[in-house]
Motif scaffolding. Structure first.
Motif, PDB file in Angstrom:
ATOM      1  N   ALA A   1       0.832  -1.206   0.000  1.00  0.00           N
ATOM      2  CA  ALA A   1       0.000   0.000   0.000  1.00  0.00           C
ATOM      3  C   ALA A   1       0.866   1.255   0.000  1.00  0.00           C
ATOM      4  O   ALA A   1       0.602   2.214  -0.739  1.00  0.00           O
ATOM      5  N   LEU A   2       1.914   1.252   0.804  1.00  0.00           N
ATOM      6  CA  LEU A   2       2.813   2.409   0.882  1.00  0.00           C
ATOM      7  C   LEU A   2       3.514   2.640  -0.456  1.00  0.00           C
ATOM      8  O   LEU A   2       3.580   3.780  -0.945  1.00  0.00           O
ATOM      9  N   LEU A   3       4.024   1.580  -1.062  1.00  0.00           N
ATOM     10  CA  LEU A   3       4.725   1.713  -2.338  1.00  0.00           C
ATOM     11  C   LEU A   3       3.783   2.202  -3.437  1.00  0.00           C
ATOM     12  O   LEU A   3       4.175   3.008  -4.291  1.00  0.00           O
ATOM     13  N   SER A   4       2.540   1.727  -3.419  1.00  0.00           N
ATOM     14  CA  SER A   4       1.586   2.161  -4.447  1.00  0.00           C
ATOM     15  C   SER A   4       1.207   3.623  -4.267  1.00  0.00           C
ATOM     16  O   SER A   4       1.027   4.359  -5.251  1.00  0.00           O
ATOM     17  N   LEU A   5       1.099   4.081  -3.019  1.00  0.00           N
ATOM     18  CA  LEU A   5       0.808   5.497  -2.776  1.00  0.00           C
ATOM     19  C   LEU A   5       1.967   6.382  -3.215  1.00  0.00           C
ATOM     20  O   LEU A   5       1.763   7.473  -3.757  1.00  0.00           O
ATOM     21  N   ILE A   6       3.196   5.916  -2.992  1.00  0.00           N
ATOM     22  CA  ILE A   6       4.365   6.662  -3.473  1.00  0.00           C
ATOM     23  C   ILE A   6       4.339   6.747  -4.996  1.00  0.00           C
ATOM     24  O   ILE A   6       4.618   7.804  -5.585  1.00  0.00           O
ATOM     25  N   ALA A   7       3.988   5.635  -5.638  1.00  0.00           N
ATOM     26  CA  ALA A   7       3.913   5.614  -7.102  1.00  0.00           C
ATOM     27  C   ALA A   7       2.863   6.601  -7.600  1.00  0.00           C
ATOM     28  O   ALA A   7       3.090   7.329  -8.581  1.00  0.00           O
ATOM     29  N   PHE A   8       1.719   6.640  -6.925  1.00  0.00           N
ATOM     30  CA  PHE A   8       0.664   7.564  -7.344  1.00  0.00           C
ATOM     31  C   PHE A   8       1.092   9.011  -7.118  1.00  0.00           C
ATOM     32  O   PHE A   8       0.794   9.891  -7.936  1.00  0.00           O
ATOM     33  N   LEU A   9       1.803   9.252  -6.033  1.00  0.00           N
ATOM     34  CA  LEU A   9       2.322  10.598  -5.770  1.00  0.00           C
ATOM     35  C   LEU A   9       3.291  11.023  -6.874  1.00  0.00           C
ATOM     36  O   LEU A   9       3.246  12.164  -7.353  1.00  0.00           O
ATOM     37  N   LEU A  10       4.155  10.106  -7.301  1.00  0.00           N
ATOM     38  CA  LEU A  10       5.084  10.406  -8.395  1.00  0.00           C
ATOM     39  C   LEU A  10       4.324  10.702  -9.685  1.00  0.00           C
ATOM     40  O   LEU A  10       4.656  11.637 -10.418  1.00  0.00           O
TER      41      LEU A  10
END
Length: 722
Positions: free
Chosen positions: A449-458
């Motif tokens: 979940a954390l990695l996917s949120l970082i990806a969406f932020l990018l």
């Protein structure tokens, strides 16, 4: 013959992968893995065939047949070799036995998903014509040129995105044209990618130690994704890109699993799928970046620096092999690897954001999230608009700042294939994420979940906001499927109810896709909701007179306009009365006949832009049997695949279309020298026609509202540069 050869080869390849894996996993896992390996290997083969054939200007049906014949012979020999050493048999009894052991709820969900969603979508993909607007403008338009030139080289065009937008999806679709000499199988590629994505996401859930119930919920969540349902029967690229992204994650997590028996092969497949996913859509690289770093760090931790550097070199080699031919073609034309330079006359668009800050990123995050908030209720959508506008005022950022936005934001509910919102899935995913973070367990899912949120932020920081971005969010929702499945594993019956609701929504979407409807759902939705138009307009004055006689107490005629405006807001009962009267007058006849069974094939190509069909259909009777080819003299920067498809269906003979007006920068391209003879010209601008083609060449001109069909005296090959 070629298509049967390809089908035979695919079956043999599948059996080879099935045989190689069946001793290691259960029957359902083996079936899914073999399908993924088949798609990835065939995609790799088609990439190599396309590029090698293109180099020799031999991208033809004959070479495609020869390539598949070679594959068929090779896999047959391998299969015969395997038969000597293994007893090959599908574990039919195991599959049936294992299915019978499932609880009744799971049986209902699996059967319903297959019969009510997957099978109808497969039929739609095969039975419907490719009529997506982007497909007509550039996805399929570029394939016409590749087939004509017999190579993948750049060509003269007025729609620049046909050249530099990612091409791998079209590489795959191109081969369906080569196999059947038509577009009848073009949609099946994305459907196959959808099936592969569901197999991949359920296997990834299994890799994260989720049982079959959680895998099933994750699969249904992705299967019922609204934008995914629409994408699965088109010739766009988003589901293909999503498939490779999921495979990248699956094989990456397999590679770092301490119990993995083939970490080297899994890591190589992980990197190959990442390269192909990015080749289909650059946004895949952004969504994959945090996961790639995570997989890389775990690999470094477990395997050491030497092992990690070797596989990093392999990853770079895959990227170089796959991207180099395409980037060289870009550089030769644009002087730039990815797209035309901004100081060039060929510059068309700037998608990356031009300004960066925390406030700008928050602006794009909220707008991208809000793409999945739309509902078919005007008051609700207006409220969301106001909330988002207030948020931007608090941020001190203009909501439509052109430095971070390509389109003006507004909340809407759309059933369009390019921009349908994933509203129910977004709210479910949001709730599951909150629930997940509140738990003390499920650490692996929290990392994802954390990695996917970082990806969406990018994603929101790097790219400008666009109204159609809901389809580029598919990788984000694919990861969300894992989170939803992981959360609902502890909620027992609620997972079944959730899946049932999603399947019911999905059935409505499958049947009611406006571009290829199985039933006239738009008409019945309007009837049930008593939806009436705010104004009634027509160029037919007699028809308006009829409306006026019947509806004069509800609508007022507008001065200097062929329109009637509604007088006020009416109650549901009054709207029902008005709707029934309009229906009897034939006002809703288009919606009543809006289904794939009744629409003419030529008209179906224009389903998303019917005005273009009305204009073109009025000209088709003037195209005689003597037509050789048609030159396109458009001022608008659009494609013409829909015109080409309708014309070829009309004359029942191969006819080529190509732009005959383009910027002079294209003249040095090798493909620009391959002019074709044409004796008709289709144009959308009379002034352009008069200033371009001499009167001495024109035999006659036929006009519709927005198009002109010109018959030429001699057969011409002249190109017009500007």
């Amino acid at each position: 013959m070629a298509i049967f050869l390809a089908i035979y080869s695919l079956i043999c390849i599948y059996f080879l992968f099935f045989i190689g894996n069946k001793q290691k996993d259960g029957p359902f896992t083996t079936l899914r893995l073999a399908y993924l390996y088949t798609l990835v290997s065939v995609g790799s083969f088609l990439f190599l065939y396309n590029e090698l054939s293109s180099y020799w200007n031999a991208l033809t049906s004959k070479t495609a047949f020869a390539a598949w014949l070679l594959v068929a012979i090779s896999v047959t020999l391998l299969l015969v070799y395997q038969l000597k050493y293994r007893k090959i048999a599908l574990p039919t009894n195991q599959i049936i036995f294992q299915f019978r052991q499932f609880p009744i709820r799971q049986k209902i969900l699996i059967t319903g998903s297959l019969l009510l969603i997957a099978v109808p979508l497969c039929w739609l993909a095969l039975a419907s014509v490719p009529n997506n607007l982007d497909s007509n403008n550039y996805h399929l338009n570029r394939i016409l040129y590749w087939l004509y030139h017999q190579n993948l080289g750049h060509y003269p065009t007025i729609h620049l995105q046909q050249l530099y937008h990612n091409v791998f999806a079209e590489y795959l679709i191109l081969n369906t044209f080569l196999l059947v000499n038509s577009d009848k199988l073009a949609n099946i590629v994305q459907f196959g990618a959808m099936v592969g994505s569901i197999c991949g996401i359920t296997l990834l859930a299994k890799e994260l130690n989720q049982d079959y119930k959680r895998q099933l919920i994750a699969g249904i969540f992705l299967l019922t994704l609204p934008i995914g349902i629409f994408e699965s029967t088109t010739t766009q690229s988003d589901y293909i890109a999503c498939f490779y992204f999921i495979c990248f994650l699956l094989f990456g997590f397999k590679a770092i699993n301490p119990q993995s028996t083939q970490p080297n092969a899994s890591l190589a497949l992980c990197m190959l799928c990442l390269a192909f996913g990015g080749f289909a859509k650059y946004t895949i690289f952004i969504f994959a970046l945090p996961f790639a770093l995570y997989i890389g760090l775990r690999t470094l931790q477990r395997r050491g620096i030497t092992y990690s550097l070797i596989h990093l070199a392999i990853a770079l080699a895959f990227l170089a092999i796959i991207f180099t031919p395409f980037l060289i073609r870009n550089y030769q034309l644009f002087g730039n690897l990815l797209s035309p330079r901004e100081d060039s006359r060929l510059f068309a668009e700037r998608i990356p954001a031009e300004a960066h800050s925390v406030a700008y990123t928050l602006s794009n995050i909220i707008k991208n999230f809000a793409l999945h908030l739309g509902l078919p209720f005007g008051a609700y959508n207006t409220l969301i608009d106001q909330i988002i506008l207030t948020f931007h005022q608090w941020l001190g950022v203009a909501i439509d700042d052109p430095r971070i936005s390509l389109n003006a934001y507004f909340t809407r509910f759309s059933m369009h294939e390019d921009m349908a919102p994933n509203t129910p899935h977004f709210f479910i995913l949001l709730g599951c994420t909150v629930f997940l973070l509140a738990q003390k367990k499920n650490k692996p899912l929290k990392w994802i979940a954390l990695l996917s949120l970082i990806a969406f932020l990018l994603f929101c920081s790097i790219f400008k906001f666009q109204l159609w971005s809901s389809r580029t969010h598919m990788p984000f929702f694919a990861i969300g499927a894992l989170l939803v499945g992981g959360v609902y594993q502890s909620l027992n019956k609620s997972g079944f109810y959730l899946s049932t609701v999603l399947l019911l929504i999905a059935i409505c979407l499958v049947c009611g896709n406006p571009s290829k409807a199985l039933f006239p759902t738009r008409y019945y939705f309007k009837k049930v909701s008593a939806h009436i138009p705010k104004s009634i307009c027509s160029e037919d004055n007699k028809q308006l007179d009829v409306y006026n006689l019947v509806l004069n107490k509800y609508y007022l005629p507008l001065d200097k306009s062929d329109c009637y405006q509604i007088k006020k807001s009416f109650s549901y009962q009054e709207r029902s009365t008005i709707f029934n009267q309009l229906s009897e007058l034939g006002y809703y006849d288009v919606e009543k006949n809006d289904n794939i069974f009744s629409i003419d094939r030529k008209k179906a190509y224009f389903a998303n832009h019917l005005q273009d069909y009305n204009d073109f259909a009025a000209l088709l009777p003037y195209v005689k049997a003597d037509v050789h080819n048609v030159g396109i003299l458009f001022k608008k920067e659009v494609g013409f695949y829909h015109y080409w498809a309708a014309l070829n269906d009309h004359v029942d003979k191969p006819v080529m279309m190509a732009y005959i007006r383009y910027k002079k920068e294209f003249i040095l391209l090798p493909n620009a020298k391959k002019a074709f003879p044409y004796n008709y010209v289709l144009t959308d601008n009379e002034e352009l026609l008069k200033s371009t083609i001499p009167n001495s060449l024109i035999e006659n001109i036929h006009r519709s509202d927005n198009l002109f069909l010109v018959k030429l005296n001699p057969i011409a090959t002249q190109m017009y540069l500007f």
